[in-house]
Enzyme design. Structure first.
Site, PDB file in Angstrom:
ATOM      1  N   ARG A  99       0.837  -1.190   0.000  1.00 35.46           N
ATOM      2  CA  ARG A  99       0.000   0.000   0.000  1.00 35.46           C
ATOM      3  C   ARG A  99       0.881   1.254   0.000  1.00 35.46           C
ATOM      4  NH1 ARG A  99      -3.839  -1.317   5.061  1.00 35.46           N
ATOM      5  NH2 ARG A  99      -1.878  -2.314   5.731  1.00 35.46           N
ATOM      6  N   LYS A 129       1.197   2.276   7.302  1.00 35.12           N
ATOM      7  CA  LYS A 129       1.474   1.524   8.519  1.00 35.12           C
ATOM      8  C   LYS A 129       2.383   2.315   9.455  1.00 35.12           C
ATOM      9  CE  LYS A 129       0.244  -1.850   9.628  1.00 35.12           C
ATOM     10  NZ  LYS A 129      -0.984  -2.048  10.456  1.00 35.12           N
ATOM     11  N   TYR A 155      -1.671   4.911  10.305  1.00 35.25           N
ATOM     12  CA  TYR A 155      -2.155   4.012  11.348  1.00 35.25           C
ATOM     13  C   TYR A 155      -1.013   3.774  12.328  1.00 35.25           C
ATOM     14  CZ  TYR A 155      -6.193   2.896   8.400  1.00 35.25           C
ATOM     15  OH  TYR A 155      -7.333   2.970   7.650  1.00 35.25           O
ATOM     16  N   HIS A 200      -1.688   2.350  16.001  1.00 37.83           N
ATOM     17  CA  HIS A 200      -2.000   1.210  16.869  1.00 37.83           C
ATOM     18  C   HIS A 200      -1.017   1.118  18.034  1.00 37.83           C
ATOM     19  CE1 HIS A 200      -5.077  -0.184  14.106  1.00 37.83           C
ATOM     20  NE2 HIS A 200      -4.223  -0.127  13.107  1.00 37.83           N
ATOM     21  N   GLU A 210      -6.642   5.603  13.133  1.00 31.67           N
ATOM     22  CA  GLU A 210      -7.626   4.741  13.785  1.00 31.67           C
ATOM     23  C   GLU A 210      -8.368   5.403  14.937  1.00 31.67           C
ATOM     24  OE1 GLU A 210      -3.718   3.795  15.942  1.00 31.67           O
ATOM     25  OE2 GLU A 210      -4.365   4.207  13.876  1.00 31.67           O
ATOM     26  N   ASP A 215      -3.806  -5.951  15.470  1.00 30.64           N
ATOM     27  CA  ASP A 215      -3.127  -4.657  15.512  1.00 30.64           C
ATOM     28  C   ASP A 215      -3.233  -4.004  16.884  1.00 30.64           C
ATOM     29  OD1 ASP A 215      -1.874  -4.234  13.046  1.00 30.64           O
ATOM     30  OD2 ASP A 215      -3.739  -3.647  12.080  1.00 30.64           O
TER      31      ASP A 215
END
Length: 365
Positions: free
Chosen positions: A15, A75, A94, A96, A118, A270
């Site tokens: 991605r 990520k 993201y 996490h 998120e 995650d």
């Protein structure tokens, strides 16, 4: 402001933070965009595509990090990437953090402002930037579950939908949110015997109406979950507490009651995972067994369908990236309390209560 897009470096992560179309939108607002060479190559977005959209191409990630004001990723940054961040920079991706104390501490040490997709909210109480990846992960969970139920892949040898005269597989979905609903749609579409578990009676009523009897619903008491796990061929963990570590709903002891060759898919990995026996895996080595039960715990599931995931992600994130890039981080956060909810770290301090609580670190308001 200059927006930087480095290439993702997690295992089999193809991605990319911005598509060429997103770059064109940013440059139309007068924003400068710097994209690392090859950043979109894994999903057939070439450097030439980015140049045509108005981007400059950087030869390496160090250049992107050293010369950008706003860094857009998919990520979480790896620890060496965290070390490249500076106090005057903003990172949006993201994160996490609830399951990753070393990353949280590294980001705090950088002094950078870190916004987590998120935990950004919307007027309906939803998580609009997590939603597209939850949709992908929910749908994928059924695909991978069906795959690993096949005998050749270590499973019990059960066809998810059964055939005339042979009962379908039983699928238990823990959590009736976005990921759980999309998992249920896919599993029911394959004619599996599907039950969604949730702790909200209101939500269970909504799900019952939505599926019109095609999917069963049940309150997620400890006893009900234990009984369902014992009977299920596929258990999908789709629970979410925004920003916080996932609760452990399936214990190691419960695995001893399951049918050998059954499959657990932990979408919540995650955030630390919702099965006691879960640990993160990669697309290179996606599964492991405990007590004869297959665990699929890939921490970047949507990366397997990277083109679909990137397009879906950019559809959701682009307005927020434009807002940050055109207004500046401080003004954008001040204007939108929903974007402010995405703020996890700034000036060396944790700014999100659920993350601080999960990590056992102090919260700075």
């Amino acid at each position: 402001m200059r927006v930087g897009v480095p290439k993702e470096i997690k295992v089999h992560e193809y991605r990319v933070g911005l598509t060429p179309a997103s770059v064109a939108e940013l440059t139309s607002h007068g924003v400068s965009v710097l994209v690392q060479t090859g950043a979109g190559g894994g999903i057939d977005f070439s450097d030439e595509d980015y140049v045509a959209a108005g981007a400059e191409i950087a030869p390496d990630p160090e250049t992107v990090f050293a010369t950008s004001d706003l860094i857009v990723k998919v990520k979480e940054p790896q620890l060496h990437e965290c070390a490249w961040l500076m106090p005057n920079q903003t990172l949006v991706t993201y994160l996490h953090l609830a399951a990753d104390k070393p990353q949280a501490e590294a980001l705090m040490a950088s002094g950078a402002t870190c916004v987590a997709y998120e935990t950004v909210t919307d007027d309906r109480g939803g998580l609009p930037l997590l939603r597209p990846m939850s949709e992908v992960a929910g749908r994928m969970s059924v695909q991978v579950g069906a795959h690993y139920l096949e005998k050749a892949h270590g499973g019990r040898g059960v066809l998810l939908g059964g055939v005339p005269g042979v009962a379908p597989a039983k699928v238990a979905i823990l959590g009736g949110g976005v990921a759980g609903v999309h998992a249920a749609e896919m599993a029911a579409g394959l004619r599996a015997d599907v039950t969604i578990f949730d702790i909200s009676n209101t939500r269970l009523g909504e799900l019952d109406a939505q599926f019109a009897g095609q999917v069963k619903t049940a309150f997620a008491s400890r006893a009900a979950v234990a009984e369902a796990v014992a009977e299920a061929h596929l258990v999908i963990g789709a629970v979410l507490i925004p920003g916080a570590a996932a609760p452990k709903l399936v214990t190691r002891k419960m695995l001893t009651t399951m049918k050998r060759g059954s499959v657990l898919v932990d979408i919540a990995i995650d955030q630390g995972g919702c099965f006691e026996t879960s640990h993160p895996t990669t697309h290179d080595d996606p599964v492991f067994q405990v007590e004869g039960i297959i665990h699929y715990c890939v921490a970047n599931m949507p990366g397997a369908v990277a083109r679909t995931s990137t397009l879906a992600l950019n559809n959701a994130t682009l307005p927020y990236v434009v807002q940050l890039a055109t207004m500046g981080t401080e003004a954008a956060l001040a204007q939108s309390h929903h974007l402010q909810n995405g703020l996890n770290i700034s000036a060396g301090a944790l700014r999100h209560a659920a993350v601080a609580d999960a990590l056992g670190l102090p919260l700075t308001a």
